[in-house]
Design a protein around this motif. Sequence first.
Motif, short mmCIF file in Angstrom:
data_model
loop_
_atom_site.label_atom_id
_atom_site.label_comp_id
_atom_site.label_asym_id
_atom_site.label_seq_id
_atom_site.Cartn_x
_atom_site.Cartn_y
_atom_site.Cartn_z
N THR A 230 0.81 -1.22 0.00
CA THR A 230 0.00 0.00 0.00
C THR A 230 0.84 1.27 0.00
N ASN A 231 1.94 1.29 0.75
CA ASN A 231 2.77 2.50 0.77
C ASN A 231 3.25 2.87 -0.62
N VAL A 232 3.72 1.86 -1.34
CA VAL A 232 4.26 2.09 -2.68
C VAL A 232 3.16 2.43 -3.67
N SER A 233 2.07 1.68 -3.63
CA SER A 233 1.02 1.86 -4.64
C SER A 233 0.32 3.20 -4.49
N LEU A 234 0.11 3.66 -3.26
CA LEU A 234 -0.54 4.95 -3.07
C LEU A 234 0.32 6.08 -3.59
N TYR A 235 1.60 6.04 -3.28
CA TYR A 235 2.52 7.10 -3.74
C TYR A 235 2.61 7.10 -5.27
N HIS A 236 2.84 5.93 -5.86
CA HIS A 236 3.00 5.88 -7.32
C HIS A 236 1.66 6.11 -8.03
N GLY A 237 0.57 5.71 -7.39
CA GLY A 237 -0.73 6.00 -7.98
C GLY A 237 -1.00 7.49 -8.06
N LEU A 238 -0.65 8.22 -7.01
CA LEU A 238 -0.82 9.66 -7.03
C LEU A 238 0.12 10.31 -8.06
N LYS A 239 1.33 9.81 -8.15
CA LYS A 239 2.25 10.35 -9.16
C LYS A 239 1.73 10.08 -10.57
N PHE A 240 1.10 8.93 -10.77
CA PHE A 240 0.52 8.62 -12.08
C PHE A 240 -0.60 9.61 -12.40
N TYR A 241 -1.51 9.80 -11.45
CA TYR A 241 -2.62 10.72 -11.70
C TYR A 241 -2.10 12.13 -11.96
N TYR A 242 -1.10 12.55 -11.21
CA TYR A 242 -0.55 13.90 -11.36
C TYR A 242 0.74 13.89 -12.19
N SER A 243 0.77 13.04 -13.21
CA SER A 243 2.00 12.84 -13.97
C SER A 243 2.48 14.11 -14.66
N ASN A 244 1.60 15.01 -14.99
CA ASN A 244 2.01 16.26 -15.64
C ASN A 244 1.74 17.47 -14.75
N PHE A 245 1.82 17.25 -13.43
CA PHE A 245 1.63 18.35 -12.50
C PHE A 245 2.95 19.03 -12.14
N ALA A 246 4.00 18.26 -11.98
CA ALA A 246 5.28 18.80 -11.51
C ALA A 246 5.96 19.64 -12.59
N SER A 247 6.88 20.48 -12.15
CA SER A 247 7.75 21.15 -13.10
C SER A 247 8.57 20.11 -13.85
N LEU A 248 8.96 20.43 -15.05
CA LEU A 248 9.75 19.49 -15.84
C LEU A 248 11.18 19.41 -15.33
N THR A 249 11.72 18.22 -15.34
CA THR A 249 13.13 18.02 -15.03
C THR A 249 13.74 17.11 -16.08
N PHE A 250 15.02 17.33 -16.36
CA PHE A 250 15.74 16.53 -17.33
C PHE A 250 17.08 16.13 -16.73
#
Length: 408
Positions: A230-250
């Motif tokens: 659950t710890n991993v899936s909740l974090y990565h699930g939120l990152k998936f939903y907000y995949s284009n929320f963060a500033s871009l990094t390269f």
Amino acid sequence: MRYFGFLILILVLSSPVIGQESIQMGQTHNISSKFLNEERGIQVYLPKGYKVTDKQYPTLYILDGQWYFFNGVAIQESMRGEYLLPEMIVVGVLMDRPGRNETLNQHWDEFKNFIQLELVPFVDKKFRTTQENILFGWENAGFMACELILDKESVFDGAIASNGAYIDDNMLQPFDSLNEERYLFLANSTKDIYTVSYSDQAAQFLEDTKSDNLIWEYRQFNDETHEALTNVSLYHGLKFYYSNFASLTFSSIDEFNAVGGIPYVESYFKARGERFHLPTEVDEGTKNTLIWMAWKQDQFEAFDLLMKEFSDVLETKRYASAYWQNRLAQFYLKNHAFEDAIKHFEQGITKYPEEKYLAKMYRGLGQAYFGLGQKKLARSKYKQAIKKAQENDDPDLEKYQSELKSLG
């Protein structure tokens, strides 16, 4: 529905695994439910700035809040800002055993109605929400997350189904008639021998049917077990939903160029702004990072392009120092862009006359003017550099004096 047999199996297999105790934090509320014919407890976490602003927040709903409410709160607290995820209200639905098993086994439809028609309206009325809602469910509650996200009348924009999922034509076809996108993240582990086959089947069904409206991803975290995922899936699930929320990094200028360079960056921020109601311009953080990376990786062509394309960021507080003006000027000087070097050296000297940088910047001006063939002006700047070096016991004094002699 056909997966009730799966639910009963999961309930039986998992019953001894999780303890019964729950710990309270945040606000606790009781909702009188006509569908469940009882009062249902919830826990609510509010972002730290909630009381001092009038900002509205998206909401994360966590089924089995008695176990996983802390996970959602920890993610919010550890982000310490809005760089990867937005700040969110977190709502944990308390489902202590034995009532949890009875609810999900015998009162499935009633619980669905409670979530959609009582819980979410209660939260929207009582707190400042954007009415953007994400649902997290684990194990048999993951089945419910799948059903709710595909409900034509769903109040959820995204769902995370951990350690259990089920999707069929009866769920997907009505949903596909809608003209709206929703997000679903499925997570499991091959070590979860109880539920991984259900997640595999759901993912295979989605792969075969190619829904136009459902944006989904299935990931297996095979280092995790049934209880620990659950710890991993909740974090990565939120990152998936907000995949284009963060500033871009390269990681490199080569990567930046490979994805499309500045046009790609501009299109990313335009789509990001439209989806999350944020500014559509490239943000300062991305501009600064790209400029810094080009300098650090000695990519002068990219550096020069970015400095000109993002010239507005040079007027921000970050660059309001002799340190930054000297750093930028030195990179131009190294690459024989003498006029640009002179511009930044002069800005540093006139706007930010910090003593420890003055000798360096006057010496840089001398080098730049010499590069342009203006020897007289170059000698004059070197003399000013030597004077400042003498005043400040600069260890490079002799080097400046030697360079002045070499000018002839």
